[in-house]
Design a protein around this motif. Structure first.
Motif, PDB file in Angstrom:
ATOM      1  N   LYS A 103     -52.474 -66.778  46.177  1.00 13.87           N
ATOM      2  CA  LYS A 103     -53.744 -67.238  45.800  1.00 13.87           C
ATOM      3  C   LYS A 103     -53.961 -68.808  45.630  1.00 13.87           C
ATOM      4  N   ASP A 126     -56.176 -60.166  47.663  1.00 14.71           N
ATOM      5  CA  ASP A 126     -56.328 -59.987  46.035  1.00 14.71           C
ATOM      6  C   ASP A 126     -57.408 -59.020  45.961  1.00 14.71           C
ATOM      7  N   SER A 127     -57.195 -58.208  45.080  1.00 12.85           N
ATOM      8  CA  SER A 127     -58.155 -56.757  45.022  1.00 12.85           C
ATOM      9  C   SER A 127     -59.307 -57.195  44.821  1.00 12.85           C
ATOM     10  N   GLU A 128     -59.922 -58.313  44.164  1.00 13.22           N
ATOM     11  CA  GLU A 128     -61.255 -58.654  43.883  1.00 13.22           C
ATOM     12  C   GLU A 128     -61.848 -59.098  45.150  1.00 13.22           C
ATOM     13  N   ASN A 193     -55.762 -66.826  35.970  1.00 13.49           N
ATOM     14  CA  ASN A 193     -55.946 -66.097  37.143  1.00 13.49           C
ATOM     15  C   ASN A 193     -57.354 -65.704  37.535  1.00 13.49           C
ATOM     16  N   GLU A 197     -59.495 -66.951  40.738  1.00 18.02           N
ATOM     17  CA  GLU A 197     -59.956 -66.268  41.656  1.00 18.02           C
ATOM     18  C   GLU A 197     -61.352 -66.670  41.914  1.00 18.02           C
TER      19      GLU A 197
HETATM   20 MG    MG Z   1     -56.909 -60.125  41.423  1.00 15.44          MG
END
Ligand code: MG
Length: 370
Positions: A103, A126-128, A193, A197
């Motif tokens: 990221k 990234d999961s989001e 983090n 994001e």
């Molecule tokens: Mg994440």
């Protein structure tokens, strides 16, 4: 069959990506791997996937050669930190799809990457961001009102400033819901983090900062959501298991049946009847100052996110090594951002200079606080 290059194959994301590949050998040919510190594991991976020395990299130069020469269809960039930016740019230039788990590439060089990328070439991992990507499928981008990024709150959710002053790295490394690498787990504990994001989402989905919101959701079941013009909100739910967003990226948005993953744990299927309460609320920006520092740097743009990241990386490492207190992290980052004079982003060379300056500044600040 896709030609796949994995940068950072010995890290948490890299190992989970190889688990996906191992379960679907008919779909991928691994054409290169890179690793840094875990030489034994890297050698074992290379042997397993039939790679010779030229297809394995252990430093920046080797990685650059690999990215430029591997003729990969997909490059999974799972490197940690600023070191991932150049490989990201090179992968895009080489025409590969870039599955981006690094990221920091987007935080620091999002403007450069987006200039280089053609539509669909950047694949969120990234999961989001994977969740947001999934929610956006089939939707008209013009009808997107707000991106909602969920936040577990990290290891210190609910802690006071007085408690945080005493927090240790060992405590910070116990993330409640996600198994991740050390650097990102500390960034989760500071909420740095989550600020990253927001910047990442801004670049990936080209949504202005005022329409990106963060919501505390301790269970990490709702991975993120998108609100549309009519007020409808679509959310994506799933187990907190990185193999799911990794597979979704490697298959460019195609869904796989829940797979057998030989030699590792199975993905837990969500049973909605057993989920119990899901909680949502505001994040505590007053206690965790790194979040707003990050978002402000993102909004300011130019060279500011580079300073944010470099000072953050130095402070994160110093905390893990016991050279800096937990609350010292935000202090170092804030001092570096205050001391830096913002410039518009022009080139990678400029970023290299700013990165080096911010690291040196941060180290002085860390020494001063010791
Ligand atoms: Mg994440």
């Amino acid at each position: 069959m896709k030609r796949l290059l994995i940068l950072g194959s010995t890290g948490s994301i890299g190992k989970q990506a190889l688990a996906v590949v191992r379960a679907h050998p008919q779909d991928f040919q691994v054409v290169g791997l890179s690793g840094h510190r875990q030489a034994k594991l890297l050698a074992a991976q290379a042997q397993e996937f039939g790679l010779d020395d030229r297809q394995v990299a252990t430093d920046g130069e080797g990685i650059a050669r690999l990215v430029q020469g591997a003729r990969a269809d997909v490059v999974l960039n799972a490197l940690v930190g600023y070191a991932g930016l150049t490989p990201s740019l090179l992968a895009l230039r080489a025409g590969a799809d870039l599955a981006i788990a690094n990221k920091e590439s987007l935080v620091v060089g999002g403007e450069l990457l987006l200039k280089q990328a053609s539509p669909g070439q950047l694949l969120p991992v990234d999961s989001e961001h994977s969740a947001i990507w999934q929610c956006l499928q089939g939707e008209d981008r013009a009808s997107v009102r707000t991106l909602w990024i969920t936040c577990s709150g990290g290891a210190f959710r609910g802690w006071t400033r007085a408690q945080l002053a005493q927090a240790t790295a060992a405590q910070a490394l116990r993330h409640p819901t996600w198994q991740m690498g050390a650097k990102i787990t500390i960034d989760s504990a500071t909420l740095m983090n989550k600020g990253f994001e927001v910047i990442e989402a801004h670049h990936l989905f080209q949504v202005p900062y005022e329409r990106i919101k963060v919501v505390l959701h301790p269970q990490s079941v709702v991975h993120s959501a998108v609100e549309f013009a009519d007020g409808a909100i679509k959310a994506q739910l799933g187990s907190p298991d990185m193999r799911l967003p990794i597979a979704y990226a490697l298959y460019q948005g195609k869904r796989l049946p829940l797979s057998e993953y030989p030699g590792s744990d199975q993905v837990t299927q969500l049973d909605l009847t057993r989920l119990g309460d899901l909680q949502f609320g505001p994040i505590d920006c007053a206690t965790f100052a790194c979040f707003e520092l990050a978002v402000a740097a993102g909004r300011s743009g130019g060279t500011m996110p580079c300073v944010l990241n470099a000072a953050g990386e130095a402070a994160n490492l110093a905390f893990r090594e016991g050279r800096l207190d937990f609350l010292g992290i935000e202090q170092v980052v804030r001092s570096a951002l205050t001391a830096h004079r913002r410039a518009d982003l022009s080139s990678l060379e400029q970023l290299d200079q700013v990165d080096a300056w911010a690291r040196a500044f941060a180290e002085e600040e860390i020494a001063r606080l010791a």
